[in-house]
Structure formats: C-alpha cells, structure tokens
Motif scaffolding. Sequence first.
Motif, PDB file in Angstrom:
ATOM      1  N   LYS A 195      -8.016   8.290   1.517  1.00  8.60           N
ATOM      2  CA  LYS A 195      -7.177   9.065   2.439  1.00  8.60           C
ATOM      3  C   LYS A 195      -6.213   8.185   3.230  1.00  8.60           C
ATOM      4  O   LYS A 195      -5.224   8.671   3.765  1.00  8.60           O
ATOM      5  CB  LYS A 195      -8.036   9.898   3.388  1.00  8.60           C
ATOM      6  N   ARG A 196      -6.486   6.858   3.267  1.00  8.75           N
ATOM      7  CA  ARG A 196      -5.558   5.948   3.958  1.00  8.75           C
ATOM      8  C   ARG A 196      -4.244   5.792   3.195  1.00  8.75           C
ATOM      9  O   ARG A 196      -3.260   5.326   3.741  1.00  8.75           O
ATOM     10  CB  ARG A 196      -6.201   4.570   4.161  1.00  8.75           C
ATOM     11  N   LEU A 197      -4.251   6.168   1.934  1.00 11.13           N
ATOM     12  CA  LEU A 197      -3.022   6.163   1.137  1.00 11.13           C
ATOM     13  C   LEU A 197      -2.294   7.477   1.422  1.00 11.13           C
ATOM     14  O   LEU A 197      -2.643   8.519   0.872  1.00 11.13           O
ATOM     15  CB  LEU A 197      -3.334   6.032  -0.359  1.00 11.13           C
ATOM     16  N   GLY A 198      -1.327   7.412   2.310  1.00 14.25           N
ATOM     17  CA  GLY A 198      -0.595   8.610   2.716  1.00 14.25           C
ATOM     18  C   GLY A 198       0.413   9.055   1.680  1.00 14.25           C
ATOM     19  O   GLY A 198       0.708   8.348   0.718  1.00 14.25           O
ATOM     20  N   LYS A 199       0.951  10.239   1.896  1.00 14.60           N
ATOM     21  CA  LYS A 199       1.916  10.810   0.950  1.00 14.60           C
ATOM     22  C   LYS A 199       3.159   9.946   0.799  1.00 14.60           C
ATOM     23  O   LYS A 199       3.671   9.767  -0.307  1.00 14.60           O
ATOM     24  CB  LYS A 199       2.330  12.211   1.396  1.00 14.60           C
ATOM     25  N   ARG A 200       3.658   9.401   1.901  1.00 16.64           N
ATOM     26  CA  ARG A 200       4.874   8.583   1.827  1.00 16.64           C
ATOM     27  C   ARG A 200       4.646   7.347   0.964  1.00 16.64           C
ATOM     28  O   ARG A 200       5.459   7.022   0.097  1.00 16.64           O
ATOM     29  CB  ARG A 200       5.311   8.172   3.232  1.00 16.64           C
ATOM     30  N   LYS A 201       3.535   6.670   1.191  1.00 17.61           N
ATOM     31  CA  LYS A 201       3.242   5.476   0.408  1.00 17.61           C
ATOM     32  C   LYS A 201       2.961   5.850  -1.052  1.00 17.61           C
ATOM     33  O   LYS A 201       3.378   5.149  -1.976  1.00 17.61           O
ATOM     34  CB  LYS A 201       2.047   4.726   0.999  1.00 17.61           C
ATOM     35  N   LEU A 202       2.283   6.971  -1.270  1.00 17.25           N
ATOM     36  CA  LEU A 202       2.007   7.441  -2.625  1.00 17.25           C
ATOM     37  C   LEU A 202       3.311   7.715  -3.376  1.00 17.25           C
ATOM     38  O   LEU A 202       3.464   7.338  -4.537  1.00 17.25           O
ATOM     39  CB  LEU A 202       1.140   8.703  -2.570  1.00 17.25           C
ATOM     40  N   LYS A 203       4.280   8.345  -2.697  1.00 24.12           N
ATOM     41  CA  LYS A 203       5.583   8.618  -3.320  1.00 24.12           C
ATOM     42  C   LYS A 203       6.305   7.332  -3.706  1.00 24.12           C
ATOM     43  O   LYS A 203       7.056   7.301  -4.677  1.00 24.12           O
ATOM     44  CB  LYS A 203       6.473   9.406  -2.366  1.00 24.12           C
ATOM     45  N   ASN A 204       6.097   6.269  -2.938  1.00 22.89           N
ATOM     46  CA  ASN A 204       6.795   5.011  -3.183  1.00 22.89           C
ATOM     47  C   ASN A 204       6.141   4.137  -4.247  1.00 22.89           C
ATOM     48  O   ASN A 204       6.733   3.144  -4.660  1.00 22.89           O
ATOM     49  CB  ASN A 204       6.937   4.220  -1.878  1.00 22.89           C
ATOM     50  N   LEU A 205       4.944   4.496  -4.681  1.00 23.67           N
ATOM     51  CA  LEU A 205       4.298   3.724  -5.743  1.00 23.67           C
ATOM     52  C   LEU A 205       5.057   3.934  -7.042  1.00 23.67           C
ATOM     53  O   LEU A 205       5.550   5.023  -7.315  1.00 23.67           O
ATOM     54  CB  LEU A 205       2.837   4.146  -5.905  1.00 23.67           C
ATOM     55  N   LYS A 206       5.148   2.886  -7.816  1.00 22.97           N
ATOM     56  CA  LYS A 206       5.913   2.946  -9.052  1.00 22.97           C
ATOM     57  C   LYS A 206       5.017   2.669 -10.251  1.00 22.97           C
ATOM     58  O   LYS A 206       5.186   1.678 -10.941  1.00 22.97           O
ATOM     59  CB  LYS A 206       7.073   1.959  -8.995  1.00 22.97           C
ATOM     60  N   TYR A 207       4.056   3.541 -10.478  1.00 24.01           N
ATOM     61  CA  TYR A 207       3.166   3.390 -11.626  1.00 24.01           C
ATOM     62  C   TYR A 207       3.729   4.166 -12.796  1.00 24.01           C
ATOM     63  O   TYR A 207       4.117   5.319 -12.674  1.00 24.01           O
ATOM     64  CB  TYR A 207       1.762   3.905 -11.314  1.00 24.01           C
ATOM     65  N   SER A 208       3.748   3.531 -13.942  1.00 23.46           N
ATOM     66  CA  SER A 208       4.163   4.204 -15.165  1.00 23.46           C
ATOM     67  C   SER A 208       3.145   3.872 -16.244  1.00 23.46           C
ATOM     68  O   SER A 208       2.092   3.324 -15.955  1.00 23.46           O
ATOM     69  CB  SER A 208       5.573   3.756 -15.563  1.00 23.46           C
TER      70      SER A 208
END
Length: 143
Positions: free
Chosen positions: A102-115
């Motif tokens: 839950k410490r991984l917020g939506k903003r940080k999740l959106k900025n992750l670049k996993y492919s």
Amino acid sequence: MTLDKKEVFNASSANYLMEHDKLWTEIKKETDKPFPYCLYDCFPEFIGKTNDSDYTTVILEDKGIFNVEVVYDAFTQYPQLSIDNALNSESVIIKAIAMLDKRLGKRKLKNLKYSSNVNPLILGFYKLRCEAEGIMTFEDRHT
C-alpha cells in the motif's frame, strides 16, 4: 499464492532442485563448454543481468521457478525496506511484493515503466495492481 482460485505464485525447494537438475541436463546436451560459458551459449539473453554464480537462479526465476529459501529471505528483509529500496532491490520476490504494498501509491505506480522485458512475476503483480487501481499499464499507455 492464489487469486480468484488461480495460482499466481508458487515456491518449492523440491521443485526448484528438480528443475535446476533438469536445466543442467538440458545444458549438457547442448554444449560441452565449462561453466559459465555453457550457460552463455544456451541462454544468451541473461548475459549481463547477473553474476555468474546466480545465472542459473535468474534463468529459473524467469521461468517462474523459485527456491523457497529465497522467498523466506525476501519476506524477512522486506519489512525493513522503504518502498523505494524494495522497488530497486536485486530480488525478484521483493520487487514483486512491492507491487502489492500500500506504500506504493497511484502516482508512483503510474510512473513505473515495466514492460515485457521484466521478470514475469514482477510484471504480473504490476499488471494486477494497475488493474486493481484502474490504471493503464506502461505497456498499454505506449502502444
């Protein structure tokens, strides 16, 4: 670990050792070069991703085969890590757990670049979390 009655993660020392032996039997059929060159010949896609002694582990982890001892170590280390340290960890398990934290917020999740070039476990947990949060994955945003 299951989600909606589907297995999303499994770790077993017995399965890991069996698959490890199967991998080395497969490699011996392909080449007679010594370690680590035999691995480089059979699995060139992992060159540079890890040191020679962990090469087999990385190959098996990429196939979704985990040694339970590695999982225990990750679960022991995880509570002491910040979310940034977890996301940047060398451990596939720790990075995967971080996707569900839950410490991984939506903003940080959106900025992750996993492919698709990331370990399937991490990618699967990333997609799962994005779906739960109603966020398009990096892959979806750039296709």
